[in-house]
Design an enzyme around this catalytic site. Structure first.
Site, short mmCIF file in Angstrom:
data_model
loop_
_atom_site.label_atom_id
_atom_site.label_comp_id
_atom_site.label_asym_id
_atom_site.label_seq_id
_atom_site.Cartn_x
_atom_site.Cartn_y
_atom_site.Cartn_z
N TRP A 129 0.86 -1.18 0.00
CA TRP A 129 0.00 0.00 0.00
C TRP A 129 0.89 1.23 0.00
O TRP A 129 2.04 1.18 0.45
CB TRP A 129 -0.95 0.01 1.21
CG TRP A 129 -0.28 -0.08 2.57
CD1 TRP A 129 -0.10 -1.20 3.31
CD2 TRP A 129 0.30 1.01 3.32
NE1 TRP A 129 0.55 -0.90 4.48
CE2 TRP A 129 0.81 0.46 4.51
CE3 TRP A 129 0.44 2.37 3.10
CZ2 TRP A 129 1.45 1.22 5.48
CZ3 TRP A 129 1.08 3.14 4.07
CH2 TRP A 129 1.57 2.57 5.24
N GLU A 172 8.25 7.69 13.87
CA GLU A 172 8.40 7.13 12.52
C GLU A 172 9.21 8.07 11.62
O GLU A 172 10.01 7.63 10.81
CB GLU A 172 7.02 6.90 11.89
CG GLU A 172 6.17 5.83 12.56
CD GLU A 172 6.64 4.43 12.25
OE1 GLU A 172 7.48 4.23 11.37
OE2 GLU A 172 6.16 3.50 12.93
N GLU A 210 9.30 1.35 5.73
CA GLU A 210 9.00 2.15 6.93
C GLU A 210 8.68 3.61 6.57
O GLU A 210 7.90 4.26 7.25
CB GLU A 210 10.20 2.11 7.89
CG GLU A 210 10.36 0.81 8.65
CD GLU A 210 9.40 0.72 9.84
OE1 GLU A 210 8.86 1.76 10.25
OE2 GLU A 210 9.19 -0.39 10.33
N HIS A 213 5.22 4.89 6.66
CA HIS A 213 4.49 5.05 7.93
C HIS A 213 4.42 6.52 8.35
O HIS A 213 3.34 7.06 8.60
CB HIS A 213 5.14 4.21 9.04
CG HIS A 213 5.18 2.75 8.73
ND1 HIS A 213 5.83 1.84 9.51
CD2 HIS A 213 4.64 2.03 7.71
CE1 HIS A 213 5.70 0.62 8.99
NE2 HIS A 213 4.97 0.72 7.90
N GLU A 263 10.39 -3.45 16.99
CA GLU A 263 9.33 -3.65 15.98
C GLU A 263 8.07 -4.18 16.66
O GLU A 263 6.96 -3.80 16.30
CB GLU A 263 9.79 -4.62 14.89
CG GLU A 263 10.90 -4.09 14.00
CD GLU A 263 10.45 -3.02 13.01
OE1 GLU A 263 9.42 -2.37 13.20
OE2 GLU A 263 11.16 -2.84 12.01
N THR A 266 6.39 -1.22 18.39
CA THR A 266 5.63 -0.35 17.48
C THR A 266 4.38 -1.07 16.98
O THR A 266 3.34 -0.45 16.77
CB THR A 266 6.48 0.12 16.28
OG1 THR A 266 7.16 -0.99 15.72
CG2 THR A 266 7.48 1.17 16.69
N ASP A 295 2.63 -4.00 9.09
CA ASP A 295 4.02 -3.92 8.60
C ASP A 295 5.00 -4.18 9.73
O ASP A 295 5.99 -4.90 9.57
CB ASP A 295 4.31 -2.50 8.07
CG ASP A 295 3.92 -2.32 6.61
OD1 ASP A 295 3.40 -3.27 6.00
OD2 ASP A 295 4.14 -1.20 6.10
N GLU A 296 4.72 -3.56 10.88
CA GLU A 296 5.64 -3.71 12.02
C GLU A 296 5.72 -5.18 12.43
O GLU A 296 6.79 -5.68 12.79
CB GLU A 296 5.17 -2.87 13.23
CG GLU A 296 4.89 -1.40 12.95
CD GLU A 296 6.13 -0.57 12.60
OE1 GLU A 296 7.19 -1.16 12.36
OE2 GLU A 296 6.01 0.66 12.54
N HIS A 299 7.94 -7.00 10.05
CA HIS A 299 9.35 -6.66 10.32
C HIS A 299 9.83 -7.34 11.61
O HIS A 299 10.96 -7.80 11.68
CB HIS A 299 9.51 -5.14 10.45
CG HIS A 299 9.24 -4.41 9.17
ND1 HIS A 299 8.94 -3.08 9.12
CD2 HIS A 299 9.21 -4.85 7.88
CE1 HIS A 299 8.75 -2.72 7.87
NE2 HIS A 299 8.90 -3.77 7.10
FE FE2 Z 1 9.12 -0.52 12.43
FE FE2 Z 2 7.18 2.00 11.37
#
Ligand code: FE2
Ligand code: FE2
Length: 432
Positions: A129, A172, A210, A213, A263, A266, A295-296, A299
């Site tokens: 995205w 971020e 990242e 974000h 990670e 977050t 996403d976090e 990761h």
């Molecule tokens: Fe992150």
């Molecule tokens: Fe992030």
């Protein structure tokens, strides 16, 4: 206070992990001359390091002296300002290049593994995205209407929610600091800026993922009209300028333990801002925070996989590093946050995050417990005496933190405390 670079035998270094932490093995192509600094050369808050003109021999030869160096941050007396430049408040000793040569070789031998096992955690750009997918389309005729709707949805977000979301967004936005941090790590840094090693590819692509974000949260918050964007932007500039030293010592063992922890932190924090946004009636913002949290999570899984591999190939080294990282405590990446006004901005933001249940001391304990389980830490065998000590320490730490937190919760309620935040036009926000 005198600090000197010394020559230390590798076997003497190996004698104590704690000592190794304090002594910096210079593993670069350069080597160092015997150098001393004396107190008269030091200024409060100044960071000292050996000059780059120093000469070289750093590859250790068994039985031969190994050049080492030390950098130290002298604790500033309170905040200091140089003309126009904020001096960060790191007060710990800054240690560099603590990894032992044999562990560095081990890291270097993991390239094929990283290619096969780490890179698949990345998502192709075309499948990711983008911030624009979740923002009003500025080229469309309906742009103004979409912005109006966005502002109507955001109208009910309370100030304490906004403070936490802004703090998360600023964290971020300090992404250059985190890419820098990854590129301090010996054996995995991106040596050229476009290195084709899997570690270099990972670091750049992770950074690029990242970057979406902060971008999305920043644009969204701008469009809500609810926050003081200039104060926010100043905070970002101060924060990137301050950098951070997460005490990972150029050591990939420590570095990937830190990123595994962060990670997940977050992931939890963005997950909670998503949940709260929904409760306050902003379902689009809930989607945005949820996407970032996902996403976090991905990761986190990637970084955990690296540490899992370290536990597999070097259980003692991984355990010592885990104990070391947790003893030093995992510093939040934005702990040097400053807006030009509030000397305790990060502490105040953290209190609001704690009070609103966005990120709490309990979460810290939960993350630790999760990682202990994830790496099966209690069952790791074949450890040295120091390794077993580290194992016991990390396994018992989460319950200890929880107990301390529970005791703090039992204390009689003090009257609520509020404080002004520049991010919301200096309105008072409840901190506890
Ligand atoms: Fe992150
Ligand atoms: Fe992030």
């Amino acid at each position: 206070m005198a600090v000197s670079a010394q020559f230390v035998r590798p076997d003497a270094i190996a004698a104590s992990y704690e000592m190794r932490r304090r002594i910096l093995c210079v593993n670069s192509a350069k080597s160092l001359q015997h150098t001393s600094f004396y107190s008269s050369h030091w200024k409060e808050g100044q960071r000292l390091s050996l000059s780059s003109s120093a000469k070289s021999t750093c590859n250790s030869v068994p039985g031969k002296p190994m050049p080492v160096s030390m950098t130290v941050t002298v604790a500033p007396k309170g905040d200091q300002k140089l003309p126009g430049i904020y001096v960060p408040k790191e007060t710990h000793k800054q240690v560099t290049h603590s990894i032992l040569p044999e562990r560095l070789e081990l890291i270097k031998s993991l390239d094929a593994w990283a290619e096969e096992s780490l890179i698949p955690f990345l998502k192709p750009v075309e499948k990711c995205w983008q911030p624009q997918d979740h923002l009003p389309e500025p080229s469309s005729e309906g742009f103004h209407e979409e912005v109006k709707e966005l502002r109507a949805r955001a109208a009910n977000l309370p100030d304490d929610y906004l403070v936490v979301l802004v703090g998360d967004m600023i964290t971020e936005e300090a992404l250059p600091t985190y890419q820098t941090m990854l590129n301090t790590l010996d054996g995995t840094r991106d040596e050229t800026g476009a290195s084709l090693s899997p570690w270099g590819v990972w670091t750049r692509a992770w950074t690029a993922e990242e970057n979406r974000h902060g971008d999305l949260l920043n644009k969204y918050l701008y469009l809500t009209g609810r926050v003081n964007m200039k104060a926010v932007e100043k905070t970002i500039q101060y924060l990137i300028g301050s950098g951070m030293d997460p005490q990972t010592e150029n050591n990939p063992y420590l570095g990937f333990l830190y990123t595994s922890f962060q990670e997940r932190a977050t992931f939890i924090s963005h997950g909670n801002t998503a949940r709260h946004a929904k409760e306050f009636g902003d379902s689009k913002l809930a989607t945005i925070c949820g996407l970032i949290a996902a996403d976090e999570r991905r990761h986190e899984n990637a970084y955990c996989k690296i540490v899992e591999k370290l536990f597999e190939v070097d259980p003692n080294g991984a355990m010592l590093a885990f104990g070391d990282m947790m003893r030093k405590k995992v510093a939040m990446p934005a702990h040097l946050m400053y807006d030009g006004v509030d000397r305790n901005l990060f502490g105040n933001f953290a209190m609001v995050a704690q009070r609103t249940g966005t990120y709490t001391a309990r979460d810290y304990a939960d993350i630790l417990e999760h990682l202990v389980k994830r790496w099966n830490v209690a069952k790791v065998e074949g450890l040295s005496a120091e390794g077993r000590q580290a194992q016991e320490f990390v396994c018992k730490l989460a319950p200890r933190i929880r107990k301390i937190d529970e005791r703090a919760q039992l204390k009689p309620n003090t009257s609520p405390r509020t404080g002004p935040f520049s991010w919301v036009f200096n309105r008072e926000v409840q901190m506890w």
